[in-house]
Enzyme design. Structure first.
Site, PDB file in Angstrom:
ATOM      1  N   HIS A  36       0.862  -1.190   0.000  1.00  0.00           N
ATOM      2  CA  HIS A  36       0.000   0.000   0.000  1.00  0.00           C
ATOM      3  C   HIS A  36       0.898   1.240   0.000  1.00  0.00           C
ATOM      4  O   HIS A  36       2.026   1.192   0.498  1.00  0.00           O
ATOM      5  CB  HIS A  36      -0.829  -0.057   1.286  1.00  0.00           C
ATOM      6  CG  HIS A  36      -1.866   1.006   1.455  1.00  0.00           C
ATOM      7  ND1 HIS A  36      -1.568   2.287   1.866  1.00  0.00           N
ATOM      8  CD2 HIS A  36      -3.215   0.972   1.307  1.00  0.00           C
ATOM      9  CE1 HIS A  36      -2.689   2.994   1.961  1.00  0.00           C
ATOM     10  NE2 HIS A  36      -3.699   2.217   1.626  1.00  0.00           N
ATOM     11  N   ASP A  53       3.489  -4.320   7.870  1.00  0.00           N
ATOM     12  CA  ASP A  53       2.253  -3.551   7.777  1.00  0.00           C
ATOM     13  C   ASP A  53       1.107  -4.537   7.994  1.00  0.00           C
ATOM     14  O   ASP A  53       0.769  -5.311   7.095  1.00  0.00           O
ATOM     15  CB  ASP A  53       2.167  -2.880   6.403  1.00  0.00           C
ATOM     16  CG  ASP A  53       0.833  -2.165   6.203  1.00  0.00           C
ATOM     17  OD1 ASP A  53      -0.003  -2.170   7.129  1.00  0.00           O
ATOM     18  OD2 ASP A  53       0.631  -1.620   5.101  1.00  0.00           O
ATOM     19  N   GLN A  74      -4.218  -4.933   7.283  1.00  0.00           N
ATOM     20  CA  GLN A  74      -5.289  -5.813   6.791  1.00  0.00           C
ATOM     21  C   GLN A  74      -5.282  -7.165   7.499  1.00  0.00           C
ATOM     22  O   GLN A  74      -6.269  -7.887   7.429  1.00  0.00           O
ATOM     23  CB  GLN A  74      -5.144  -6.045   5.277  1.00  0.00           C
ATOM     24  CG  GLN A  74      -5.310  -4.806   4.422  1.00  0.00           C
ATOM     25  CD  GLN A  74      -6.750  -4.285   4.387  1.00  0.00           C
ATOM     26  OE1 GLN A  74      -7.689  -4.949   4.822  1.00  0.00           O
ATOM     27  NE2 GLN A  74      -6.927  -3.079   3.874  1.00  0.00           N
ATOM     28  N   LYS A  86     -10.174  -0.332  10.678  1.00  0.00           N
ATOM     29  CA  LYS A  86     -10.462  -1.488   9.820  1.00  0.00           C
ATOM     30  C   LYS A  86     -10.847  -2.706  10.651  1.00  0.00           C
ATOM     31  O   LYS A  86     -11.097  -3.771  10.114  1.00  0.00           O
ATOM     32  CB  LYS A  86      -9.240  -1.831   8.958  1.00  0.00           C
ATOM     33  CG  LYS A  86      -8.862  -0.745   7.954  1.00  0.00           C
ATOM     34  CD  LYS A  86      -7.748  -1.239   7.066  1.00  0.00           C
ATOM     35  CE  LYS A  86      -7.019  -0.107   6.362  1.00  0.00           C
ATOM     36  NZ  LYS A  86      -7.800   0.530   5.308  1.00  0.00           N
ATOM     37  N   CYS A 107      -4.826   2.674  -3.491  1.00  0.00           N
ATOM     38  CA  CYS A 107      -3.562   3.168  -2.906  1.00  0.00           C
ATOM     39  C   CYS A 107      -2.441   2.154  -3.097  1.00  0.00           C
ATOM     40  O   CYS A 107      -1.642   1.913  -2.181  1.00  0.00           O
ATOM     41  CB  CYS A 107      -3.723   3.490  -1.421  1.00  0.00           C
ATOM     42  SG  CYS A 107      -4.890   4.797  -1.115  1.00  0.00           S
TER      43      CYS A 107
END
Ligand code: PLP
Length: 410
Positions: A123, A199, A202, A225, A367
């Protein structure tokens, strides 16, 4: 299905909303999830009964608010498997957490010709801070490529990592749904002395995550999220690293002492939390974590694997080769983020027809423009699944897509 979706849906007031007489079908949780009533109640309760600034007042409601804020930090730490709440720095979101690493750790440690290894599925939040550093410092960026089935191609991993100072990798792609196996990547990076940033924006909402089992150095997460409010996220980092790192932003809260000729910094994690933090949002995020805990992250994951299988099969059965689906076919290697494209129809046009059917999906580059360039498309439409979705939602998506295909038929 491992979750009682009807009961879960009843906890999310927005899902009772109708759009032009149609039931709202929310399939954009990878962008931001909806919030259960318990999150709203926790935030309201704080503001109605004990709101004050934290770490300052010595009156009862200020102390109560501080206790609830720090208890939220402990809850985030426990949920992520951190050793200690001091390893959790609250940030506005995952983007700020990654920038914290880029501004503090990386600018203190990386110099011209140092190597940062990224992947082609990152991302922008895990690309642009490193491009900025490359421009400023002349660090070299290398990219782990993708296989034909949309996974990381690790064939040349050792060569890519050679001389590397940092590996920055997503745990789950927000476009392809690909779930990356983090421990072997960490082991390979460690073997060359590189640090690792994961990261987990998600992954944490959808899979059981244990930062100690990953054994990385930095993990970025975002609250909105995972059923929490926007405006709150966190950087998990090994305590020794946080202690060595210089502060990021300067101001109140992050200091121990300030004189006209200098300052000394507060202990971690407050050293990185300049200014009044997102107090109410931290409490809301903690309530979201309680909600996910009550469902059980193994059950959340199993639900999404089953629903993703159903969705991939339903899309394949209805549209066959007319619909390109970008992401691994094997649900053991992916989560419930499903990107697709009718080659002749623009992704935005599809999402507009879906909106007329009250089906909310995301269309665009998500993104992840370097990835879009590799896929050779300007945009995809993306449906993403979460705890409140079921096979009816997938059927509604497939039916709405059939309408879009018919509407734009040449
Ligand atoms: C993989 C990934 N990383 C980072 C981010 C950035 O999250 P935030 O906007 O909450 O900082 C996102 C958000 O879409 C994402 O999907």
């Amino acid at each position: 299905m491992t979750l009682d979706v009807a009961a879960i849906r009843a906890d999310f007031p927005i899902l009772a909303r109708e759009q032009d007489g149609r039931r709202l079908v929310y399939l954009d949780s990878a962008s931001s999830s909806q919030k259960p009533r318990s999150v709203m109640c926790a935030m309201d309760d704080l503001m109605e009964r004990s709101y004050a600034n934290v770490h300052r007042g010595v009156y009862a409601i200020a102390e109560e608010t501080t206790a609830r804020f720090e208890s939220a930090r402990r809850n985030v730490a426990r949920f992520l498997g951190a050793r200690d709440a001091a390893e959790i720095v609250f940030t506005r979101n995952a983007t700020e957490a990654i920038n914290l690493v880029a501004y503090s750790w990386a600018r203190a440690n990386l110099h011209a010709a140092d190597v940062i290894v990224l992947t082609e599925m990152e991302h922008h939040a895990n690309v642009v801070p490193w491009l900025m550093l490359a421009e400023e410092r002349g660090v070299e960026l290398r990219w782990i490529p993708l296989t034909d089935d949309y996974r990381l191609d690790l064939t040349d991993l050792d060569a890519l990592l050679a001389g590397g100072a940092l590996l920055a990798v997503t745990a789950m792609s927000n476009v392809l749904g690909t779930v990356n196996d983090i421990p072997p990547l960490v082991a390979a990076a460690r073997a060359v002395g590189a640090h690792v940033l994961v990261d987990a924006s998600q992954a944490v909402p959808h899979l059981p995550v244990d930062v100690q089992a990953w054994d990385a150095d930095f993990v970025a997460v975002t609250g909105h999220k995972m059923l929490g409010p926007s405006g709150i996220g966190a950087l998990w980092a090994r305590r020794e690293l946080l202690e060595e790192m210089p502060p990021f932003l300067g101001g109140g809260e992050m200091i121990r002492d300030v004189r006209k000729d200098g300052f000394s910094t507060n202990d971690v994690p407050w050293k990185f939390e300049a200014g009044t933090p997102a107090i109410t949002e931290a409490v809301g995020w903690s309530a979201a974590i309680d909600y996910l805990d009550a469902l059980g992250m193994d059950a959340v994951h199993a639900h999404e694997v089953a629903l993703t299988r159903y969705a991939l099969d339903a899309l394949g059965d209805r549209f066959g080769d007319r619909l390109a689906v970008y992401g691994p076919a094997d649900t053991r290697q992916r989560g419930g983020v499903i990107s697709f494209l009718f080659p002749e129809i623009h992704a935005h046009d599809v999402s507009q027809v879906l909106d007329e059917e009250a089906v909310c999906v995301r269309a665009g580059h998500h993104c992840a423009k370097p990835l879009m360039r590799i896929l050779g498309v300007p945009a995809t439409t993306r449906a993403s699944l979460y705890v409140y979705n079921d096979t009816d939602d997938v059927d509604a998506l497939v039916d709405a897509l059939a309408k879009a295909e018919q509407f734009f038929a040449f």
